[in-house]
Design a protein around this motif. Structure first.
Motif, PDB file in Angstrom:
ATOM      1  N   GLY A 263      34.560  45.207  44.480  1.00  0.00           N
ATOM      2  CA  GLY A 263      35.557  44.935  45.507  1.00  0.00           C
ATOM      3  C   GLY A 263      35.307  43.604  46.197  1.00  0.00           C
ATOM      4  N   LEU A 264      34.042  43.330  46.528  1.00  0.00           N
ATOM      5  CA  LEU A 264      33.698  42.065  47.187  1.00  0.00           C
ATOM      6  C   LEU A 264      33.916  40.881  46.254  1.00  0.00           C
ATOM      7  CD1 LEU A 264      30.456  43.091  49.122  1.00  0.00           C
ATOM      8  CD2 LEU A 264      32.717  42.638  50.080  1.00  0.00           C
ATOM      9  N   LEU A 265      33.541  41.052  44.985  1.00  0.00           N
ATOM     10  CA  LEU A 265      33.765  39.988  44.011  1.00  0.00           C
ATOM     11  C   LEU A 265      35.256  39.686  43.864  1.00  0.00           C
ATOM     12  CD1 LEU A 265      31.324  40.677  41.017  1.00  0.00           C
ATOM     13  CD2 LEU A 265      31.387  38.650  42.478  1.00  0.00           C
TER      14      LEU A 265
ATOM     15  N   TYR B 144      37.102  36.130  44.771  1.00  0.00           N
ATOM     16  CA  TYR B 144      37.882  35.347  43.806  1.00  0.00           C
ATOM     17  C   TYR B 144      39.355  35.288  44.196  1.00  0.00           C
ATOM     18  CZ  TYR B 144      33.834  35.256  40.724  1.00  0.00           C
ATOM     19  OH  TYR B 144      32.589  35.032  40.200  1.00  0.00           O
ATOM     20  N   ARG B 145      39.841  36.381  44.782  1.00  0.00           N
ATOM     21  CA  ARG B 145      41.235  36.435  45.205  1.00  0.00           C
ATOM     22  C   ARG B 145      41.515  35.401  46.288  1.00  0.00           C
ATOM     23  NH1 ARG B 145      45.932  38.638  43.139  1.00  0.00           N
ATOM     24  NH2 ARG B 145      47.388  39.158  44.820  1.00  0.00           N
ATOM     25  N   ILE B 146      40.554  35.263  47.212  1.00  0.00           N
ATOM     26  CA  ILE B 146      40.738  34.317  48.322  1.00  0.00           C
ATOM     27  C   ILE B 146      40.505  32.877  47.863  1.00  0.00           C
ATOM     28  CG2 ILE B 146      39.827  33.560  50.552  1.00  0.00           C
ATOM     29  CD1 ILE B 146      39.224  36.502  51.168  1.00  0.00           C
TER      30      ILE B 146
ATOM     31  N   TYR C  59      39.752  31.338  44.680  1.00  0.00           N
ATOM     32  CA  TYR C  59      40.503  30.829  43.536  1.00  0.00           C
ATOM     33  C   TYR C  59      41.995  31.122  43.673  1.00  0.00           C
ATOM     34  CZ  TYR C  59      36.064  29.861  41.284  1.00  0.00           C
ATOM     35  OH  TYR C  59      34.832  29.347  40.984  1.00  0.00           O
ATOM     36  N   GLY C  60      42.335  32.182  44.438  1.00  0.00           N
ATOM     37  CA  GLY C  60      43.741  32.490  44.660  1.00  0.00           C
ATOM     38  C   GLY C  60      44.450  31.367  45.389  1.00  0.00           C
ATOM     39  N   ILE C  61      43.794  30.811  46.404  1.00  0.00           N
ATOM     40  CA  ILE C  61      44.375  29.689  47.162  1.00  0.00           C
ATOM     41  C   ILE C  61      44.599  28.489  46.252  1.00  0.00           C
ATOM     42  CG2 ILE C  61      43.889  27.984  48.965  1.00  0.00           C
ATOM     43  CD1 ILE C  61      42.422  30.210  50.484  1.00  0.00           C
ATOM     44  N   LEU C  62      43.606  28.182  45.442  1.00  0.00           N
ATOM     45  CA  LEU C  62      43.709  27.021  44.541  1.00  0.00           C
ATOM     46  C   LEU C  62      44.778  27.248  43.477  1.00  0.00           C
ATOM     47  CD1 LEU C  62      39.894  26.281  44.138  1.00  0.00           C
ATOM     48  CD2 LEU C  62      41.543  24.999  45.497  1.00  0.00           C
TER      49      LEU C  62
END
Length: 211
Positions: free
Chosen positions: A183-185, A189-191, A193-196
């Motif tokens: 969940g933390l991983l 990554y969601r935050i 790499y998601g932004i990028l």
């Protein structure tokens, strides 16, 4: 409203006379922003590579002794080697993507490279999560396949405990630990790499509009 939106708004106001110049300006801006995003992906990947390398060096020997007693040290070393090799491959791919995007002067080619970069990032995220799950499953399988050895290692003072209850609690703790880790991983990554990726997607849509 960012710089690109302001430029597009100004482009519409100026009319056909300045379309060619404005097109070039907008493309150059999208190109610059895309190159910057891919560069940050590369930098973050390097930071992760260095971070986990430092963590592995800082792990105390007493912690590793437990895995050695459970005959897991060899398995962990193999996984570490595989992980660093695969991470090195992703580092190379991110660097290659950055270099290619930096010199592209063709709209369609830039769009293709953005798509390729998005796929590489997604593969990188999936790899890290899947690798964590596989490693955890193998470690737990090895541990619980040798209950006597596991009990000896986890209960060195030979205290009187309910074996079934002990293994049940330990298994539940391992499952919860794995769920929290994944969940933390995923959140990380969601935050990050998601932004990028959202920025790359926006640039891709702007290029589609230009086309």
């Amino acid at each position: 409203m960012d710089e690109l939106d302001l430029l597009k708004k100004d482009w519409k106001k100026q009319g056909e006379k300045f379309n060619e110049l404005s097109y070039s300006e907008i493309y150059n801006l999208i190109h610059k922003k895309s190159s910057s995003v891919v560069k940050w992906i590369f930098i973050i990947c390097i930071a992760e590579f260095v971070f986990w390398g430092l963590i592995s060096l800082l792990i105390p020997d007493s912690f590793l002794e437990i895995y050695e007693k459970l005959h897991l040290k060899t398995i962990l070393n193999i996984f570490y080697v595989i992980h660093y090799v695969v991470s090195g491959v992703f580092l190379y791919l991110f660097y290659k993507n950055y270099n290619l995007i930096s010199v592209i002067d063709n709209t369609r080619l830039l769009m293709k490279k953005i798509i390729k970069t998005r796929k590489t990032v997604n593969y990188y995220v999936y790899y890290n999560i899947i690798m964590s799950v596989i490693l955890s499953l193998i470690v737990n399988f090895v541990m619980f396949s040798k209950p006597d050895l596991l009990m000896q290692v986890m209960n060195p003072k030979n205290l009187v405990v309910n074996t079934d209850k002990f293994f049940t609690i330990m298994l539940i703790a391992q499952i919860i630990g794995l769920a929290v880790t994944i969940g933390l991983l995923w959140l990380y990554y969601r935050i990050i790499y998601g932004i990028l990726l959202r920025k790359l997607n926006k640039n891709f849509k702007e290029l589609e509009t230009l086309e």
